[in-house]
Design an enzyme around this catalytic site. Structure first.
Site, PDB file in Angstrom:
ATOM      1  NE  ARG A 247       0.162  10.390  10.127  1.00  0.00           N
ATOM      2  CZ  ARG A 247      -0.195   9.266   9.099  1.00  0.00           C
ATOM      3  NH1 ARG A 247      -1.681   9.007   9.471  1.00  0.00           N
ATOM      4  NH2 ARG A 247       0.605   8.639   8.221  1.00  0.00           N
TER       5      ARG A 247
ATOM      6  CB  CYS B  23      -4.476   6.385  10.524  1.00  0.00           C
ATOM      7  SG  CYS B  23      -5.523   4.925  10.015  1.00  0.00           S
TER       8      CYS B  23
ATOM      9  NE  ARG C 212      -7.596   5.003   5.679  1.00  0.00           N
ATOM     10  CZ  ARG C 212      -7.620   6.067   6.452  1.00  0.00           C
ATOM     11  NH1 ARG C 212      -8.233   6.333   7.565  1.00  0.00           N
ATOM     12  NH2 ARG C 212      -7.582   7.224   5.588  1.00  0.00           N
TER      13      ARG C 212
ATOM     14  CG  ASP D 266       2.903   1.674   9.681  1.00  0.00           C
ATOM     15  OD1 ASP D 266       2.793   2.558  10.350  1.00  0.00           O
ATOM     16  OD2 ASP D 266       3.152   1.859   8.148  1.00  0.00           O
TER      17      ASP D 266
ATOM     18  CE  LYS E 170      -1.758   1.850   3.850  1.00  0.00           C
ATOM     19  NZ  LYS E 170      -1.162   3.155   4.000  1.00  0.00           N
ATOM     20  CG  ASN E 171       2.772   2.860   3.617  1.00  0.00           C
ATOM     21  OD1 ASN E 171       1.259   3.108   3.439  1.00  0.00           O
ATOM     22  ND2 ASN E 171       3.011   2.683   4.812  1.00  0.00           N
TER      23      ASN E 171
HETATM   24  C1  UD1 Z   1       4.475   7.052   6.414  1.00  0.00           C
HETATM   25  C2  UD1 Z   1       3.842   5.780   6.170  1.00  0.00           C
HETATM   26  C3  UD1 Z   1       3.151   5.446   7.411  1.00  0.00           C
HETATM   27  C4  UD1 Z   1       4.171   5.401   8.675  1.00  0.00           C
HETATM   28  C5  UD1 Z   1       5.180   6.385   8.393  1.00  0.00           C
HETATM   29  C6  UD1 Z   1       6.292   6.344   9.503  1.00  0.00           C
HETATM   30  C7  UD1 Z   1       2.792   6.078   3.904  1.00  0.00           C
HETATM   31  C8  UD1 Z   1       1.631   6.583   3.078  1.00  0.00           C
HETATM   32  N1  UD1 Z   1       2.686   6.172   5.345  1.00  0.00           N
HETATM   33  O1  UD1 Z   1       3.694   8.072   6.669  1.00  0.00           O
HETATM   34  O2  UD1 Z   1       2.419   4.230   7.447  1.00  0.00           O
HETATM   35  O3  UD1 Z   1       3.667   5.044   9.734  1.00  0.00           O
HETATM   36  O4  UD1 Z   1       5.547   6.748   7.252  1.00  0.00           O
HETATM   37  O5  UD1 Z   1       7.002   5.031   8.971  1.00  0.00           O
HETATM   38  O6  UD1 Z   1       3.785   5.698   3.436  1.00  0.00           O
HETATM   39  N2  UD1 Z   1       6.603  14.930  10.468  1.00  0.00           N
HETATM   40  C9  UD1 Z   1       6.668  16.263  10.558  1.00  0.00           C
HETATM   41  N3  UD1 Z   1       6.647  17.126   9.622  1.00  0.00           N
HETATM   42  C10 UD1 Z   1       6.444  16.649   8.528  1.00  0.00           C
HETATM   43  C11 UD1 Z   1       6.414  15.211   7.931  1.00  0.00           C
HETATM   44  C12 UD1 Z   1       6.435  14.428   9.103  1.00  0.00           C
HETATM   45  O7  UD1 Z   1       6.718  16.538  12.024  1.00  0.00           O
HETATM   46  O8  UD1 Z   1       6.180  17.656   7.601  1.00  0.00           O
HETATM   47  C13 UD1 Z   1       6.590  13.719  11.541  1.00  0.00           C
HETATM   48  C14 UD1 Z   1       5.457  13.107  11.765  1.00  0.00           C
HETATM   49  O9  UD1 Z   1       4.407  13.805  12.547  1.00  0.00           O
HETATM   50  C15 UD1 Z   1       5.938  11.736  12.211  1.00  0.00           C
HETATM   51  C16 UD1 Z   1       7.200  11.741  11.694  1.00  0.00           C
HETATM   52  O10 UD1 Z   1       7.770  12.969  11.234  1.00  0.00           O
HETATM   53  O11 UD1 Z   1       6.187  12.171  13.723  1.00  0.00           O
HETATM   54  C17 UD1 Z   1       7.188  10.600  10.670  1.00  0.00           C
HETATM   55  O12 UD1 Z   1       6.427  11.048   9.745  1.00  0.00           O
HETATM   56  P1  UD1 Z   1       6.543  10.485   8.170  1.00  0.00           P
HETATM   57  O13 UD1 Z   1       7.852   9.739   7.830  1.00  0.00           O
HETATM   58  O14 UD1 Z   1       6.470  11.701   7.310  1.00  0.00           O
HETATM   59  O15 UD1 Z   1       5.276   9.536   7.963  1.00  0.00           O
HETATM   60  P2  UD1 Z   1       4.150   9.727   6.646  1.00  0.00           P
HETATM   61  O16 UD1 Z   1       4.799   9.866   5.624  1.00  0.00           O
HETATM   62  O17 UD1 Z   1       3.120  10.145   7.239  1.00  0.00           O
END
Ligand code: UD1
Length: 420
Positions: free
Chosen positions: A121, A116, A397, A305, A22-23
């Site tokens: 986030r 979720c 999802r 995850d 999915k990711n």
């Molecule tokens: C992706 C995955 C999700 C997984 C996560 C961490 C997808 C669709 N989703 O989510 O399943 O749990 O990686 O492995 O691929 N953060 C900030 N600012 C930003 C972006 C992120 O502070 O602009 C923080 C987030 O709040 C979180 C951390 O960074 O605490 C990790 O987030 P991120 O790696 O961006 O996860 P996602 O891309 O949302």
């Protein structure tokens, strides 16, 4: 609304094949916005997140069709560059459209993403990085208004290796003149998969999986056919389900090095794992040894995850286990639900202490997010008696045919309509 109804206590036996990730699929679907031609994605499971992403692409005027299990996306003509709030709120990955729309259409209006509820986030790193590439961005009334007329390749140093921000920058950089370099990027296998997909369409990206990714802007991307990597989280979930329930299951389409952190933890328990090529055989009987200490971390560390599913296993293992959730602030919604099933878990802030019980008991529980929902399914499979799980739309999802797959392995699980 639907729910799962599980009669627990059955061991699992047989063979199962892991679906495409999915990711990996979601950012690649957004990446198809960059392609001036047809993208054929092979063997795409219709996860509900994928169906929602299809609606977002269609709303941009992009043609999306199913041909058996393949998804055919044709973004030769795009009629608008707006992702409205109603569609964006359905999934976190809607934010992946921002980078590609800016690069291809030079403008984008994208509503803040949903997804979720596992923490705040924010998307500040996505936005600040796109600004470093020259995009003019204004945030107003729940929308990100972006103009990419003057974008130029640049060096971007991420404060934290965010998966989504890394993917958005890669996609923005692909059609942006000059060289973009990302320092401290996320190294998850799904990033490498996005690189491979985009390169198959003519992009010039290298370094995914290392400490620096280099993107050399090209004028245009062309038609391509691509199959994504298998879902390491689904594979890990099935592995853990067998470890919990006992039995013997062969999991096919398994990439061992993508699941290294999980495998090394499981090796400490009394669970037998045999890997041969792209198959893993898991054999378990009786309660497993405690899995000790789990701290979630960015790849190649232990994946956030899989934290809820690992906690479900810990709740019936011998002895104590300690969980530290370092990625998301509120990723313990499954804990009160597991406690309803007799789990002994104490938690404060980002730490949980689990004292393994001899038994879990069936209960009425509620899934609050995708992976936490899967943890409840696993607890239901091992529990004595009947478990009903509401909120299974979250589970849909990212797991496809979950109940059919588990039933094939011998579980007694049914999907039922929820009646008020
Ligand atoms: C992706 C995955 C999700 C997984 C996560 C961490 C997808 C669709 N989703 O989510 O399943 O749990 O990686 O492995 O691929 N953060 C900030 N600012 C930003 C972006 C992120 O502070 O602009 C923080 C987030 O709040 C979180 C951390 O960074 O605490 C990790 O987030 P991120 O790696 O961006 O996860 P996602 O891309 O949302």
């Amino acid at each position: 609304m639907q729910k799962f109804f599980i009669n627990g206590g059955k061991r699992l036996y047989g063979k199962i094949k892991v679906d495409c990730a999915k990711n990996a699929i979601l950012p690649i679907m957004a990446g198809a916005i960059l392609v001036n031609g047809e993208v054929i994605l092979e063997n795409v499971p219709p996860y509900s997140d994928v169906l929602n992403m299809i609606e977002i692409l269609k709303n941009l005027g992009i043609s999306v069709l199913w041909q058996e299990n393949n998804l055919i996306i044709n973004a030769r003509s795009i009629i608008n560059s707006i992702v409205p709030s109603l569609l964006a709120s359905t999934l976190r990955s809607s934010v992946f459209c921002l980078g590609p729309l800016l690069a291809r259409m030079k403008s984008a209006k994208v509503a803040y993403p949903g997804g979720c509820d596992i923490g705040l986030r924010p998307i500040d790193m996505h936005i600040s990085s796109l600004r470093l590439l020259g995009a003019k961005i204004v945030e107003k009334n729940g929308y990100i208004y972006a103009n990419g007329e003057n974008m130029q390749g640049s060096d971007i140093i991420l404060d934290f290796p965010s998966v989504g921000a890394t993917e958005n920058i890669i996609m923005a950089g692909v059609l942006t003149e000059g060289i973009t370099r990302i320092f401290n990027p996320a190294k998850e296998p799904e990033i490498e998969d996005l690189q491979n997909f985009l390169n198959s369409a003519g992009a010039k990206i290298e370094g995914a999986g290392t400490n620096m990714i280099t993107i050399e802007g090209v004028k245009k991307l062309c038609s391509t056919k691509y199959k994504t990597i298998p879902d390491r989280i689904t594979a890990g979930s099935y592995l853990l389900a067998v470890a919990m329930c006992g039995g013997e299951v062969e999991i096919d389409n398994f990439i061992a090095h993508h699941n290294h952190a999980l495998l090394s933890k499981l090796a400490q328990s009394a669970c037998q794992l045999d890997i041969e090529g792209d198959k893993i055989k898991v054999k378990a009987k009786g309660r497993l040894e405690s899995i000790g200490e789990i701290e979630t971390a960015v790849y190649p560390g232990f994946p956030t995850d899989l934290q809820p599913q690992m906690m479900a296993l810990a709740s019936i293992s011998k002895g104590y286990s300690l969980f530290v959730e370092n990625l998301f602030e509120s990723r313990f919604h499954h804990v009160p639900e597991l406690i309803k099933m007799n789990a002994d878990i104490r938690f404060k802030s980002k730490v949980c202490v689990v004292s393994g019980r001899e038994k879990l008991y069936g209960a009425e529980v509620n899934a609050h997010d995708l992976r936490g929902g899967m943890a409840l399914v696993m607890a239901g499979l091992v529990a004595e008696g009947y478990t009903t799980i509401s909120g299974i739309n979250f589970i849909d999802r990212g797991y496809y045919h979950l109940e059919e797959n588990l039933a094939m392995l011998g579980a007694d699980i049914k999907r039922m309509e929820e009646v008020d």
